[in-house]
Structure formats: structure tokens, C-alpha cells
Design an enzyme around this catalytic site. Sequence first.
Site, PDB file in Angstrom:
ATOM      1  NE  ARG A   1      -3.818  -2.507   1.376  1.00  0.00           N
ATOM      2  CZ  ARG A   1      -3.703  -3.747   2.038  1.00  0.00           C
ATOM      3  NH1 ARG A   1      -2.856  -3.764   3.343  1.00  0.00           N
ATOM      4  NH2 ARG A   1      -4.281  -4.616   1.750  1.00  0.00           N
TER       5      ARG A   1
ATOM      6  N   GLY B   1      -3.924 -12.032   9.638  1.00  0.00           N
ATOM      7  CA  GLY B   1      -4.871 -12.212  10.514  1.00  0.00           C
ATOM      8  C   GLY B   1      -5.793 -13.278  10.206  1.00  0.00           C
TER       9      GLY B   1
ATOM     10  CG  ASP C   1     -12.900 -11.441   8.074  1.00  0.00           C
ATOM     11  OD1 ASP C   1     -11.849 -10.955   8.999  1.00  0.00           O
ATOM     12  OD2 ASP C   1     -12.337 -11.659   7.007  1.00  0.00           O
TER      13      ASP C   1
ATOM     14  CG  ASP D   1     -10.020  -7.300   9.546  1.00  0.00           C
ATOM     15  OD1 ASP D   1      -9.052  -7.429   9.913  1.00  0.00           O
ATOM     16  OD2 ASP D   1     -10.869  -7.981   8.935  1.00  0.00           O
TER      17      ASP D   1
END
Lengths: 153, 572
Positions: free
Chosen positions: B149, B210, B322, B324
Amino acid sequence: MTTMHERDTLLENLGLDGQNKAALGKVLNTGNIAQAAEDEDGRMSATIRINRDEICWDPSILVLPHGGDLDLEIINDDQNTHCALLPSNGDRKFIWLVNHSKGRASLNLDGPGYYWYSSPSGNDEGRGLTGVIVVLGDVPPEARLDRPDQPRP
Amino acid sequence: MTTSDYIDAGEAIEQGRLSGKVAGGEVAPPVTENLTYERILDARNEPENWLTYYGTYDGQRYSSLDQINTGNVQRIGPAWIFQAGVSGIIAGTSTYSFEATPIVVDGVMFLSGWDGWVWALNARTGQEIWRYKHAVPFDVSLCCGNVNRGVAVAQGKVFFVTANAHVIALDAATGRRVWDRTYGDVRAGESGTLAPIVVKNLVIVGSSGGEFGVRGHLDAFDLDSGEHQWRCYMVPKPGEPGSQSWPADGEAWTRGGGNCWLTGTFDPETNLLYWGTGNPAPDFDGAVREGDNLYTDSIVAVDVDAGQIRWHYQCTPHDVWDYDSMSECILFDRDGRKLLAHFDKNGYLFVLDRTTGERVSITPFVDRITWGAITRDGQVTPKIYPQDEGVPVHFYPGPAGAKEWTHAAYSPKTELFYVPVQDVGATAARRRREFKEGIPYWGAGVSVDIDEAVGYISAFDADGEEKWRWRNELPMCASVLATGGDLVFAGEPSGEFNAYDARTGELLWQFQCGSGHHSSPVTYLVDGRQYIAVPVGWGGWAEGFLPGMLGAGHGSALIVFALPEETPSRGL
């Protein structure tokens, strides 16, 4: 069904071990496997070559005991021109290999993991000249998670 | 013929030397030598540059540049395009994606790609100055594609992480490696995907992984030497604060997740980093980790000097969807109060007091939320979740969230937040599995909806009131950029790059880039000309946020737009 010790025979019988036999090229990574040598300071060395009409790196799987620096001798014993594109931290390394030539490369690799190398000329890569460098070992202790040892597969 | 007859092929050379560079052109001007912490702190006053991941430490993704504005944006077009392509075998060959945020310093762009690529480019022409290619093993564990990123830049160096969890400093002038540290264990399933952030003398990075049952962490390294300064785990060990939120017996905490896989923001007055943490592991099987599972799915405030958590706010306690909370925390002030805004995967906009973590408001920002509900006073009530083994349940939003990692923006000029929204559901059935290091540890079979997946760009004020919405037939999966020209830029999965009126949401301009957007556009100025730069390259975790476009073509181009240059008169 075959077993591992019959593998070479079956590859040969099926014609998967060379150019323009059962298919057009040699099946990837069906060549030899070898380990790099290591000197006292941990620097590694090995030779890879392209044998005559085999369209395969020898070894096609080169195993390094750990990450670090590798000195490679590269030999083209084939009657055609090839080249080598090799992994290394910083930039990939390239060398042109005319018929019956010999060159060198210095590589730096992390570990553990698999890296590919090839001859990116024509379709050498698809016909058989794609190999693997396998780096063994673990990451440095300081990079590991603070937890008890965990089960692995 | 004997071996003595061999022709000497010489020494293999760096492939970049065969890229048409002009001799001497491979050295960047020393634009980053004096790029100090103080300059990054004051980045808002250098609108010609994009000095840090979000443009400024506050995470607003706003530039005051206004040469391109609502009155002339229809006239912008491509100024240059940079392409690198993919060769050979890379990790996730079929799922690599161009997700970076370019950094621009005084006419030089520093850009990361996928699979260990970093480039320095002339920001006016797009010409490559130097390249760095880290050799990344193709068997590295990645949940969500071969992506990176972005980089951080300061004091003559470029910092980035690799998919095999190294943090590396390059010489900003030459691209040569200065230092290299391993900060994650690839055998445990850890990797690196985020853009580092430089604060003071520290380079701060977080861990990815994760979906593999790791223990998430932030790490800080000395900018000059690379010496490790601190590590902050996001799952406490037994006896540490927060450990009571995990089962008292067993090893759930050792593989509890909470990865810091997206860049945080920073307030120099509080001296706190604001970082979102990832899902607990296993993602969907909560029965093996009873409790709230701190500090997963949380906004954590970390003292940047000490590397210690000062406060936290958990957005989804005991997550089994899930969800996050890794998304950015946008810092803003209102009525004299220091606040932060966070659009969470779970579909709610959280506004907190960033000095204390106190809740200010909670507002849903997506139409369909069925997993549960969060009241304005913060009470969380789960409704639908994978519970019984093998029994599928359907819920909204899906595991990619109502907003994925791609970023919202905030314009201090309009006082509006602009958020890319994914209104997509999913079905999950719990499937318990034994934990083994380095093996995906989801605890479910999951499929995301292909039908009825829609999206929008929405503008919200700080009270959570939606001011406008631009609807799309597909989810919006790319970051938003807001500018002083009263414009909002956002890309579509189908390749269109759009400019909207920041006050009304009217679509003012559009360009088909040839591949879907899953990155973060920026703007900058060189020689008096404003540019809009957007990395374009569809891929990543498309099966999570838009499986209906898993078959769409890849791309790997940076496209830079500008107004037409003044052309000399022909003397007519």
C-alpha cells in the site's frame, strides 16, 4: 498409479521428459535437485547448467541451507542460445548465454521460501527452463512471535 | 569441445540496467534530504507535495490544491502513464493488485507496486529514475493477494515493507538498500502489506496475517540505523491488561489475531498513534475464544514514544464476522473538541474523543446491516452469526465490510466525510478446524454474494447525517480523495475514475482506466501544474469484496491526470 521411485521411468515412458515428445516441452521441475555448498562464513555457491537438448535447468531445484549470499556459476551446454533471469534482493539479475558459454551471478535472498528462475527467451520458460531456488531455515529469533511453540502441519 | 572452450558470458547484471535509462539518469535529486519530521507535521502547508501516506498525519486525504476544480475538471486528461507489468511466477500471480498510495516530494514520486517493487519516478514526466525489486518467495502466505500500500519517505530514505515481512530502508537518491530488518515470521503466516509511517525518528509498521492465527503487533525502528525500538502486541498475554477478555485456560490468545495491517494516524499534541486492529482468529468460530477478545477489532491509541496502549475502543466485541477495525481514524476538531472518525467494516461510523477514547456518536453508514445492531450508547447486540457446525447463515455486511481498507476522506472546507461503501452480504457456515501454524485459520466456509452487491460514495457530516449519495451498481472498493477545488475523486471496480462535486455529489468527470480501482489516488503540483495520480490494477481479495468481478482483467498502471498545458500560439 505410480510410486516415487518409478517417477523417472514413467516420465520417460510417457514422453514428458523432453522436447517435442509427448507434448511440446519438458514438464517443469522434473529435473534434478541439488544442494548449494556453503563455506565457513556462510556464503554459498552452486552451479546450474542447461544440458544439450534437455530444455531443463540442472538442477531444476537448487536448495540453499539458509538465506544470504549465493555465488552461482551458470553454464549453457546447449546448442541454442538461452539466458538466465535470477532472483536477488535489489533487482533481478540477467545474463545472456550464447551456445556453450559460462557466466556468473551473485544473488542475495531471504529465507525461508521458494524463488523462481528462468530463461526468459522465446518460450524457454514454458518449455522447461523454469527452475526453483529453495531457501531453508527460519526467520531471525527477534522476528518471531512471543508465544509458546505452536503445532505445525 | 572442452570446458576450456566456453565463451565467457561474464557476470549477470541488474535487469534494471536494461530498461533504457540514460546514463546518470538513475539518481534522484536530493529532494528528501531535508524532509524532516517537522516538515511532515506541517504537510498541510506543502500542498504541492504528498509527504505521508494519508497526505497529512490526520488521515484526512485532503489537499488544498484547487487548480483543478469543479469549473474545469471536465478538461483534465492523462498527462502520463507508468506501467510495470508482471513477469515470471509471483506469490498470488492471479490476485496481485496495485493498491499503493504514491508519495510525492518536490517533483519526485516514490511508489511501491506488488511483489517487492519500489520505483522513483519523475512526477512531471513519469520517467523511471530508479527501481528496487525485493526478491519475494512465491510461497509466502497471503490471505488477500500480492499487494503493497505504499512507502514512507524521510531524511533521504524510502521505507517500505515486503510480503515476507521485512521492513527496508532505501537510499532515496539511488534506490540502494541501506538497512533491512525482518519484523514478522513467514512460517507463522505473517506478512507485510501496509505503508510505513515515519513519526519523529521512528519508522512504524504493523503486521499482516490475521487469517493465519497469529498475534498482531506494531513495531518501531530507528529511522537511521534500523535498530528495533519497540513492539506492541494487540493480544495481551495472560495477566496483562485485557487478558481477561480471553479464555483463562488454553492458547486462544497465542493465535488471537488483531493485526495492524493498515497505516495509522498521529496527533502530535496527544503524542498518540491511532491504529485500527484486525479480526480475532479464527475469524468465524467464536466458541474457541470466548470473551470480547481485546484488542481485536479495536481503535487503539498507542503512545508513540513508549509503544504502549493508552486507551482503546472496541468496535465489534467477540467478532465472528471478520469485521476488522483496521480502517483509518480520521482526526478532526469540532467545537474545540479533538475527535476522530472511523468507518468500520461492521457498517457503523464511530466518532470518538481522541484524547480519551470516549464515545461521541455511532451511526450506521450502509443500508443493510443484519449481523447485529449497535445502539447510540454503544450497546452491541449480535443477531445472526455462524454458530452451529455446518449450518450456513447469511448476513450483511459480508466479511470485506461495508467499507474495506480503502480510505474515506474529509474536507475541512466542506466539513464532510466522503466514504466508499460496499453494500454486500455473505454466507458463512462454521467449520471448526485444528490450529496449525502457517495454515489458514478461518473456522468457516464462506462465500460472498455475487448478486445484489451494490455500492455508493456517501458524504456524511460529523453528526453522521448523510448529505449526499452517488449510487453505483457495483460496490465502491477504492479510496477517496478530497481537494480544495471542491472535488472528490474515486475509482470504480469497472475501471472508471470519477470526479464529483464535493458539495452535491454530482458526477462531473469520468475516465475509463481499463482496469478496476483498488488503490488510493493523490494530488500534487510540479512547475505550477496540478496532477491527480491514481494506481490502477484490479485484484487483491476480490472474492471478499466483489466476487462478481473475480474474472475481470488485471492491470498495473499508474495514470496521472492534469489540465491541458498551455499551447503556443500558431500565429494565426
